[in-house]
Design a protein around this motif. Structure first.
Motif, PDB file in Angstrom:
ATOM      1  N   GLY A 297       0.813  -1.199   0.000  1.00 52.69           N
ATOM      2  CA  GLY A 297       0.000   0.000   0.000  1.00 52.69           C
ATOM      3  C   GLY A 297       0.852   1.257   0.000  1.00 52.69           C
ATOM      4  O   GLY A 297       2.022   1.234   0.355  1.00 52.69           O
ATOM      5  N   VAL A 298       0.258   2.343  -0.410  1.00 53.95           N
ATOM      6  CA  VAL A 298       0.955   3.624  -0.474  1.00 53.95           C
ATOM      7  C   VAL A 298       1.109   4.187   0.934  1.00 53.95           C
ATOM      8  O   VAL A 298       0.147   4.195   1.699  1.00 53.95           O
ATOM      9  CB  VAL A 298       0.145   4.608  -1.347  1.00 53.95           C
ATOM     10  N   GLY A 299       2.315   4.652   1.261  1.00 51.25           N
ATOM     11  CA  GLY A 299       2.518   5.365   2.521  1.00 51.25           C
ATOM     12  C   GLY A 299       1.976   6.777   2.341  1.00 51.25           C
ATOM     13  O   GLY A 299       0.784   6.978   2.203  1.00 51.25           O
TER      14      GLY A 299
ATOM     15  N   ARG B 292       0.334   2.866   5.540  1.00 52.98           N
ATOM     16  CA  ARG B 292       0.061   2.029   4.356  1.00 52.98           C
ATOM     17  C   ARG B 292      -1.315   1.367   4.434  1.00 52.98           C
ATOM     18  O   ARG B 292      -1.839   0.913   3.429  1.00 52.98           O
ATOM     19  CB  ARG B 292       1.144   0.968   4.200  1.00 52.98           C
ATOM     20  N   ASP B 293      -1.887   1.333   5.625  1.00 56.30           N
ATOM     21  CA  ASP B 293      -3.201   0.706   5.798  1.00 56.30           C
ATOM     22  C   ASP B 293      -4.358   1.659   5.505  1.00 56.30           C
ATOM     23  O   ASP B 293      -5.488   1.226   5.368  1.00 56.30           O
ATOM     24  CB  ASP B 293      -3.340   0.169   7.231  1.00 56.30           C
ATOM     25  N   ASP B 294      -4.084   2.961   5.424  1.00 54.85           N
ATOM     26  CA  ASP B 294      -5.144   3.936   5.171  1.00 54.85           C
ATOM     27  C   ASP B 294      -5.509   3.955   3.691  1.00 54.85           C
ATOM     28  O   ASP B 294      -4.662   3.734   2.825  1.00 54.85           O
ATOM     29  CB  ASP B 294      -4.702   5.337   5.604  1.00 54.85           C
ATOM     30  N   ALA B 295      -6.754   4.267   3.411  1.00 50.91           N
ATOM     31  CA  ALA B 295      -7.260   4.283   2.038  1.00 50.91           C
ATOM     32  C   ALA B 295      -6.553   5.352   1.217  1.00 50.91           C
ATOM     33  O   ALA B 295      -6.352   6.477   1.679  1.00 50.91           O
ATOM     34  CB  ALA B 295      -8.765   4.534   2.040  1.00 50.91           C
ATOM     35  N   ILE B 296      -6.198   5.002  -0.018  1.00 49.76           N
ATOM     36  CA  ILE B 296      -5.531   5.965  -0.891  1.00 49.76           C
ATOM     37  C   ILE B 296      -6.454   7.130  -1.234  1.00 49.76           C
ATOM     38  O   ILE B 296      -5.986   8.252  -1.437  1.00 49.76           O
ATOM     39  CB  ILE B 296      -4.957   5.283  -2.153  1.00 49.76           C
TER      40      ILE B 296
END
Length: 117
Positions: free
Chosen positions: A25-27, A53-57
């Motif tokens: 996932g994106v940081g 990285r767990d938060d929605a993009i």
């Protein structure tokens, strides 16, 4: 050595025997935009406040696009800028590769406007 570690080793001809074209996932989400400041050319870095990285993009996109909109007067009206602004108003966000393309478009059009071409 596991498969991921072996994928980092170079093969006989300098090419990794295996590799991944994506990652996790994106940081932090970042957008870099060129702008004119007097006689200087500068780059403004917009970075999401949300960095897990767990938060929605989409959350990260909303943060960055809102910050960009708040500083809209700094930037030339370009195709790349317009695409970002459309994402802000529509909620339909691009990919990271699409974002890089929009950033490059904005930069090229900004330079062209400054040079008068």
């Amino acid at each position: 050595m596991d498969e991921r570690e072996s994928g980092r080793l170079l093969g006989l001809h300098g090419v990794a025997p295996s590799y991944w074209t994506g990652g996790g996932g994106v940081g932090a989400l970042a957008v870099h935009l060129t702008y004119e400041a007097g006689t200087d050319l500068r780059v403004r870095h917009f970075i999401s406040a949300t960095t897990s990285r767990d938060d929605a993009i989409d959350t990260k996109w909303n943060e960055v696009l809102a910050d960009m909109h708040a500083e809209a007067s700094k930037f030339h009206a370009t195709t790349g800028w317009g695409d970002f602004d459309h994402q802000r108003t529509s909620g339909a966000h691009t990919s990271l590769a699409g974002s890089k393309k929009q950033q490059a478009m904005h930069h090229i059009e900004t330079i062209a406007a400054i040079l008068g071409i």
